[in-house]
Structures are given as structure tokens and as C-alpha cells.
Enzyme design. Structure first.
Site, PDB file in Angstrom:
ATOM      1  N   SER A 129       0.863  -1.187   0.000  1.00  0.00           N
ATOM      2  CA  SER A 129       0.000   0.000   0.000  1.00  0.00           C
ATOM      3  C   SER A 129       0.893   1.229   0.000  1.00  0.00           C
ATOM      4  O   SER A 129       2.072   1.139   0.360  1.00  0.00           O
ATOM      5  CB  SER A 129      -0.942  -0.010   1.212  1.00  0.00           C
ATOM      6  OG  SER A 129      -0.224  -0.226   2.402  1.00  0.00           O
ATOM      7  N   GLU A 134       1.185   5.494   0.897  1.00  0.00           N
ATOM      8  CA  GLU A 134       0.600   6.623   1.647  1.00  0.00           C
ATOM      9  C   GLU A 134       0.978   7.964   1.009  1.00  0.00           C
ATOM     10  O   GLU A 134       2.114   8.167   0.585  1.00  0.00           O
ATOM     11  CB  GLU A 134       1.137   6.576   3.082  1.00  0.00           C
ATOM     12  CG  GLU A 134       0.595   7.700   3.947  1.00  0.00           C
ATOM     13  CD  GLU A 134       0.986   7.514   5.417  1.00  0.00           C
ATOM     14  OE1 GLU A 134       0.827   6.389   5.940  1.00  0.00           O
ATOM     15  OE2 GLU A 134       1.446   8.492   6.018  1.00  0.00           O
ATOM     16  N   ASP A 155      -1.283  14.504  16.204  1.00  0.00           N
ATOM     17  CA  ASP A 155      -0.509  15.429  17.041  1.00  0.00           C
ATOM     18  C   ASP A 155      -0.935  16.833  16.675  1.00  0.00           C
ATOM     19  O   ASP A 155      -1.011  17.161  15.487  1.00  0.00           O
ATOM     20  CB  ASP A 155       0.996  15.288  16.752  1.00  0.00           C
ATOM     21  CG  ASP A 155       1.529  13.944  17.211  1.00  0.00           C
ATOM     22  OD1 ASP A 155       1.270  13.576  18.376  1.00  0.00           O
ATOM     23  OD2 ASP A 155       2.176  13.263  16.399  1.00  0.00           O
ATOM     24  N   TYR A 168       4.072   1.045  16.978  1.00  0.00           N
ATOM     25  CA  TYR A 168       5.413   1.644  17.133  1.00  0.00           C
ATOM     26  C   TYR A 168       6.432   0.618  17.626  1.00  0.00           C
ATOM     27  O   TYR A 168       6.672   0.505  18.835  1.00  0.00           O
ATOM     28  CB  TYR A 168       5.332   2.823  18.118  1.00  0.00           C
ATOM     29  CG  TYR A 168       4.341   3.865  17.661  1.00  0.00           C
ATOM     30  CD1 TYR A 168       4.751   4.916  16.849  1.00  0.00           C
ATOM     31  CD2 TYR A 168       2.991   3.767  18.005  1.00  0.00           C
ATOM     32  CE1 TYR A 168       3.831   5.848  16.386  1.00  0.00           C
ATOM     33  CE2 TYR A 168       2.069   4.693  17.543  1.00  0.00           C
ATOM     34  CZ  TYR A 168       2.500   5.731  16.736  1.00  0.00           C
ATOM     35  OH  TYR A 168       1.595   6.645  16.265  1.00  0.00           O
ATOM     36  N   PHE A 220      12.510  14.863   9.447  1.00  0.00           N
ATOM     37  CA  PHE A 220      11.236  14.145   9.502  1.00  0.00           C
ATOM     38  C   PHE A 220      11.211  13.189  10.704  1.00  0.00           C
ATOM     39  O   PHE A 220      10.218  13.088  11.423  1.00  0.00           O
ATOM     40  CB  PHE A 220      11.088  13.359   8.199  1.00  0.00           C
ATOM     41  CG  PHE A 220       9.660  13.104   7.828  1.00  0.00           C
ATOM     42  CD1 PHE A 220       8.881  14.127   7.309  1.00  0.00           C
ATOM     43  CD2 PHE A 220       9.098  11.849   7.993  1.00  0.00           C
ATOM     44  CE1 PHE A 220       7.564  13.885   6.981  1.00  0.00           C
ATOM     45  CE2 PHE A 220       7.779  11.608   7.663  1.00  0.00           C
ATOM     46  CZ  PHE A 220       7.010  12.635   7.147  1.00  0.00           C
ATOM     47  N   HIS A 278       3.842  -1.096   3.739  1.00  0.00           N
ATOM     48  CA  HIS A 278       3.112   0.163   3.528  1.00  0.00           C
ATOM     49  C   HIS A 278       4.167   1.254   3.290  1.00  0.00           C
ATOM     50  O   HIS A 278       4.954   1.567   4.181  1.00  0.00           O
ATOM     51  CB  HIS A 278       2.280   0.484   4.777  1.00  0.00           C
ATOM     52  CG  HIS A 278       1.530   1.774   4.691  1.00  0.00           C
ATOM     53  ND1 HIS A 278       0.356   1.914   3.992  1.00  0.00           N
ATOM     54  CD2 HIS A 278       1.788   2.995   5.227  1.00  0.00           C
ATOM     55  CE1 HIS A 278      -0.090   3.163   4.112  1.00  0.00           C
ATOM     56  NE2 HIS A 278       0.769   3.840   4.844  1.00  0.00           N
TER      57      HIS A 278
HETATM   58  P1  FAD Z   1      -2.586   6.612  20.464  1.00  0.00           P
HETATM   59  O1  FAD Z   1      -2.721   5.196  20.065  1.00  0.00           O
HETATM   60  O2  FAD Z   1      -3.735   7.252  21.133  1.00  0.00           O
HETATM   61  O3  FAD Z   1      -1.288   6.716  21.385  1.00  0.00           O
HETATM   62  C1  FAD Z   1      -0.711   7.963  21.721  1.00  0.00           C
HETATM   63  C2  FAD Z   1       0.060   7.857  23.029  1.00  0.00           C
HETATM   64  O4  FAD Z   1      -0.874   7.785  24.094  1.00  0.00           O
HETATM   65  C3  FAD Z   1       0.937   6.608  23.143  1.00  0.00           C
HETATM   66  O5  FAD Z   1       2.141   6.954  23.800  1.00  0.00           O
HETATM   67  C4  FAD Z   1       0.103   5.666  23.993  1.00  0.00           C
HETATM   68  O6  FAD Z   1       0.901   4.746  24.717  1.00  0.00           O
HETATM   69  C5  FAD Z   1      -0.614   6.657  24.912  1.00  0.00           C
HETATM   70  N1  FAD Z   1      -1.923   6.150  25.368  1.00  0.00           N
HETATM   71  C6  FAD Z   1      -2.897   5.643  24.615  1.00  0.00           C
HETATM   72  N2  FAD Z   1      -3.971   5.305  25.379  1.00  0.00           N
HETATM   73  C7  FAD Z   1      -3.650   5.651  26.638  1.00  0.00           C
HETATM   74  C8  FAD Z   1      -4.315   5.582  27.890  1.00  0.00           C
HETATM   75  N3  FAD Z   1      -5.558   5.068  27.975  1.00  0.00           N
HETATM   76  N4  FAD Z   1      -3.667   6.036  28.974  1.00  0.00           N
HETATM   77  C9  FAD Z   1      -2.427   6.541  28.917  1.00  0.00           C
HETATM   78  N5  FAD Z   1      -1.733   6.635  27.744  1.00  0.00           N
HETATM   79  C10 FAD Z   1      -2.340   6.186  26.633  1.00  0.00           C
HETATM   80  N6  FAD Z   1      -0.645  11.776  12.518  1.00  0.00           N
HETATM   81  C11 FAD Z   1      -1.507  12.670  11.979  1.00  0.00           C
HETATM   82  O7  FAD Z   1      -1.722  13.746  12.574  1.00  0.00           O
HETATM   83  N7  FAD Z   1      -2.168  12.414  10.814  1.00  0.00           N
HETATM   84  C12 FAD Z   1      -1.991  11.264  10.124  1.00  0.00           C
HETATM   85  O8  FAD Z   1      -2.595  11.064   9.072  1.00  0.00           O
HETATM   86  C13 FAD Z   1      -1.097  10.291  10.656  1.00  0.00           C
HETATM   87  N8  FAD Z   1      -0.909   9.106  10.051  1.00  0.00           N
HETATM   88  C14 FAD Z   1      -0.117   8.149  10.648  1.00  0.00           C
HETATM   89  C15 FAD Z   1      -0.023   6.877  10.057  1.00  0.00           C
HETATM   90  C16 FAD Z   1       0.752   5.901  10.655  1.00  0.00           C
HETATM   91  C17 FAD Z   1       0.828   4.542  10.010  1.00  0.00           C
HETATM   92  C18 FAD Z   1       1.476   6.170  11.846  1.00  0.00           C
HETATM   93  C19 FAD Z   1       2.333   5.125  12.478  1.00  0.00           C
HETATM   94  C20 FAD Z   1       1.374   7.416  12.440  1.00  0.00           C
HETATM   95  C21 FAD Z   1       0.577   8.421  11.851  1.00  0.00           C
HETATM   96  N9  FAD Z   1       0.419   9.674  12.434  1.00  0.00           N
HETATM   97  C22 FAD Z   1      -0.429  10.601  11.871  1.00  0.00           C
HETATM   98  C23 FAD Z   1       1.171  10.025  13.641  1.00  0.00           C
HETATM   99  C24 FAD Z   1       0.362   9.734  14.920  1.00  0.00           C
HETATM  100  O9  FAD Z   1      -0.837  10.450  14.918  1.00  0.00           O
HETATM  101  C25 FAD Z   1       1.240  10.162  16.096  1.00  0.00           C
HETATM  102  O10 FAD Z   1       2.289   9.252  16.248  1.00  0.00           O
HETATM  103  C26 FAD Z   1       0.509  10.370  17.408  1.00  0.00           C
HETATM  104  O11 FAD Z   1       1.438  10.925  18.347  1.00  0.00           O
HETATM  105  C27 FAD Z   1      -0.057   9.113  18.047  1.00  0.00           C
HETATM  106  O12 FAD Z   1      -1.132   8.655  17.359  1.00  0.00           O
HETATM  107  P2  FAD Z   1      -1.758   7.216  17.721  1.00  0.00           P
HETATM  108  O13 FAD Z   1      -2.933   7.055  16.873  1.00  0.00           O
HETATM  109  O14 FAD Z   1      -0.713   6.207  17.704  1.00  0.00           O
HETATM  110  O15 FAD Z   1      -2.207   7.536  19.225  1.00  0.00           O
END
Ligand code: FAD
Length: 302
Positions: free
Chosen positions: A9, A11, A103, A139, A210, A260
Site C-alpha cells: 500500500s 501513503e 498530534d 510503534y 522528519f 506500507h
Molecule cells: P494513540 O494510540 O492514542 O497513542 C498515543 C500515546 O498515548 C501513546 O504513547 C500511547 O501509549 C498513549 N496512550 C494511549 N492510550 C492511553 C491511555 N488510555 N492512557 C495513557 N496513555 C495512553 N498523525 C496525523 O496527525 N495524521 C496522520 O494522518 C497520521 N498518520 C499516521 C499513520 C501511521 C501509520 C502512523 C504510524 C502514524 C501516523 N500519524 C499521523 C502520527 C500519529 O498520529 C502520532 O504518532 C501520534 O502521536 C499518536 O497517534 P496514535 O494514533 O498512535 O495515538
């Protein structure tokens, strides 16, 4: 000899200009030739790229046959904002999403209904049932905010338990980190596919910048080798190709369920890797037996 290919895939990010969108159309058409499982389009948390993401999704739907998978980040958005987008995607025939926390830029104060991605996954399932296949982020070399390595595994489990179907990883250059992460996930009962995210290397400074922003790691051996060629574009591309090709080969050999590619809206670096792996575009698949073409796992490795 032909090898089985895991799904691939690609991105993209939403271009800021019309010209950028036109360029992306060209890139997407070139990559569509490789019959990827989907094209994904990033989304800026807080709705920062809302229009751009929606326009890019439409452009890809209109110009290619490849299913489009928009990203949706929940930070800085209300439930109403998110539901509006989900409803739009459902109406235009999208059936797969990447669900993220995202973020927010430092100057944008937190406002929104969800703090974490697993809450978004729960919300999507609550509002749209099983309409969407849901990918989430993983991660292998730790999320920058994770309290411990196990924290990352437990968080991924939370997202799967909430209804996610698959995960895509942050990019990495150490395949052992990925396989170690898979082992840990298995120990915690995660049995769903975790697809490695692949970042082709096209420039030293760009990669360093990056990686700092997203918290991805460049191993020291790679950093030092790339630094030597910091001002030599073709040497950087050649070294990058060698390193990322080796990474992909090891991932495929070790059974990774897909690759990906983070394309940064350019096709050349991803295509060079696929070419070196022996992946053929559709136009060169004519000679393969039709029986093989119906495989679930696309047989387009040489
Ligand atoms: P989460 O899964 O919510 O995790 C974030 C942090 O919170 C982690 O450290 C986790 O351990 C902690 N956490 C989660 N749940 C809890 C809880 N209940 N209590 C305490 N801590 C908790 N960013 C963008 O803005 N737009 C995008 O389109 C985008 N695409 C991405 C695509 C991929 C494949 C990847 C790997 C990352 C992408 N990101 C994108 C970056 C991502 O949004 C960031 O890394 C962000 O900081 C974390 O997102 P997440 O969805 O992993 O968050």
C-alpha cells in the site's frame, strides 16, 4: 523464481496547491500499476487538512481504480466533526480508514472529545458498525510518549480490542525491532496483522528532520553512513535503495503481512525498491497464468 508478495500500500499527504494535486495524480497513476491494496491519505489533527484530505481522496477515487483509505485523527475534533466526516466517507463508498490520535501543533490548544486513538476506534464502531475496516498505528521502536515498551504493546491491544482490524507501523530501519515487537504483541494475545511502514530514503537532512518530528529512529550505523553523502544526492539515493531494499527483503522473508510505503507523494524511490525486490507492474504481468492472478496474495514478484 517467483516469490509470494505480501500486500503493498502507498501513503500520500494532501498537497497544498493545485499543482501539487496534479503531480500527485501522476504519482498515483504510476503506483496504481502495481495493484496496491490501497492508497492512504493523511489527515491533520484538529481538522488542519480537512479540505485537502477530502479533495485528495476524491482525486484518487476519480483517477485510479485503487481503493482509497483516508486517515482520520481525533485530537482537536468533536464527535460531531468526526461523525460528519465518517458519514461523508460512507456516502462516497470508502470502506477502510486509518484511525489515529494525531498530534496538534504546539500553538493549537487541545480541544476535542477524544484523547486517544482507541476512543476513536470505539466511536467508529459505535456509529458505523462494521462498515469500515480500521487500521491503527503501531510503534516497534516506541511512541515518544510511551512510558515503557510494554505500554506501546498494551496501547495497541487497546486499539484492537476496540475493534481495529490491522496496524501499520511507524517506519524503522532495524528489522529486528519489528520482529521483537511482533513477539511481544503475540505474548499479549495480539493476533491481528501488523504491517511495517517503509520510508524510502531520498535525502539525509530531510530524513533527519522528519524523524525528529515523528519520533522515528535512525540507527547510528545508518546515520553515519548517510552523513558521508549528505551533499551527494545520487549516492544518498543509491545507499538508501540498498538499505531499504535489504530491510524489505528481510521483512518479507520473516513473514511480514504487507509493506506500507510512505511515498511523500513521489513514486521513484518506492518504485526503485519494488523493482529491486522483483515486483512487476500490471502491464508486465500478462504472461502469468490466470490461476495465479486470482490468488489472495498478489503474485507479482518475479
Ligand atoms: P494513540 O494510540 O492514542 O497513542 C498515543 C500515546 O498515548 C501513546 O504513547 C500511547 O501509549 C498513549 N496512550 C494511549 N492510550 C492511553 C491511555 N488510555 N492512557 C495513557 N496513555 C495512553 N498523525 C496525523 O496527525 N495524521 C496522520 O494522518 C497520521 N498518520 C499516521 C499513520 C501511521 C501509520 C502512523 C504510524 C502514524 C501516523 N500519524 C499521523 C502520527 C500519529 O498520529 C502520532 O504518532 C501520534 O502521536 C499518536 O497517534 P496514535 O494514533 O498512535 O495515538
Amino acid at each position: 523464481m517467483k516469490k509470494d508478495i505480501p500486500n503493498i500500500s502507498f501513503e500520500f499527504f494532501p498537497p497544498k496547491t493545485l499543482e501539487g494535486l496534479k503531480n500527485l495524480e501522476h504519482t498515483a497513476k504510476a503506483l496504481a500499476e502495481y495493484a496496491p491494496q490501497f492508497f492512504s491519505v493523511t489527515y491533520g489533527a484538529g481538522g488542519l487538512t480537512r479540505e485537502g484530505t477530502l479533495n485528495t481522496v476524491s482525486m484518487l477515487q476519480n483517477n485510479t481504480e485503487i481503493p482509497v483509505t483516508p486517515h482520520l485523527a481525533c485530537l482537536g475534533s468533536t464527535k460531531d466533526n468526526l461523525l460528519e466526516i465518517l458519514t461523508h466517507y460512507k456516502n462516497i463508498g470508502i470502506n477502510r480508514l486509518v484511525a489515529l490520535r494525531g498530534d496538534l501543533p504546539a500553538e493549537m490548544p487541545y480541544a476535542g472529545d477524544f484523547k486517544y486513538a482507541f476512543e476513536l476506534v470505539q466511536f467508529i464502531r459505535e456509529k458505523t458498525g462494521f462498515h469500515f475496516e480500521i487500521e491503527v498505528a503501531a510503534y516497534p521502536e516506541f511512541h515518544p510518549e510511551a512510558q515503557s515498551a510494554i505500554d506501546d504493546v498494551l496501547n495497541l491491544k487497546r486499539k484492537f480490542d476496540a475493534g481495529a482490524n490491522r496496524a501499520i507501523t511507524q517506519y524503522f530501519y532495524n528489522p529486528d525491532a519489528y520482529f521483537y515487537f511482533l513477539d511481544k504483541c503475540a505474548k499479549y494475545g495480539i493476533a491481528k496483522p501488523i504491517i511495517p511502514g517503509i520510508m524510502p530514503i531520498t535525502g539525509f537532512e530531510k530524513l533527519v528532520r522528519f524523524s525528529k518530528t515523528c519520533g522515528a529512529e535512525i540507527p547510528q550505523w545508518l546515520y553515519k553512513r548517510l552523513a558521508v553523502y549528505a551533499n551527494d544526492e545520487s549516492a544518498t539515493l543509491a545507499l538508501g535503495l540498498e538499505v531499504v531494499h535489504e530491510l524489505c527483503s528481510r521483512l518479507i522473508k520473516g513473514g511480514a503481512p504487507g509493506l506500507h510505503f510512505y511515498t511523500l507523494n513521489r513514486e521513484h524511490a518506492s518504485l526503485a525498491i519494488l523493482d529491486k525486490l522483483g515486483v512487476l507492474p500490471n502491464s508486465e504481468l500478462q504472461n502469468y497464468s490466470p490461476a495465479l492472478k486470482s490468488f489472495d496474495v498478489l503474485p507479482h514478484f518475479r
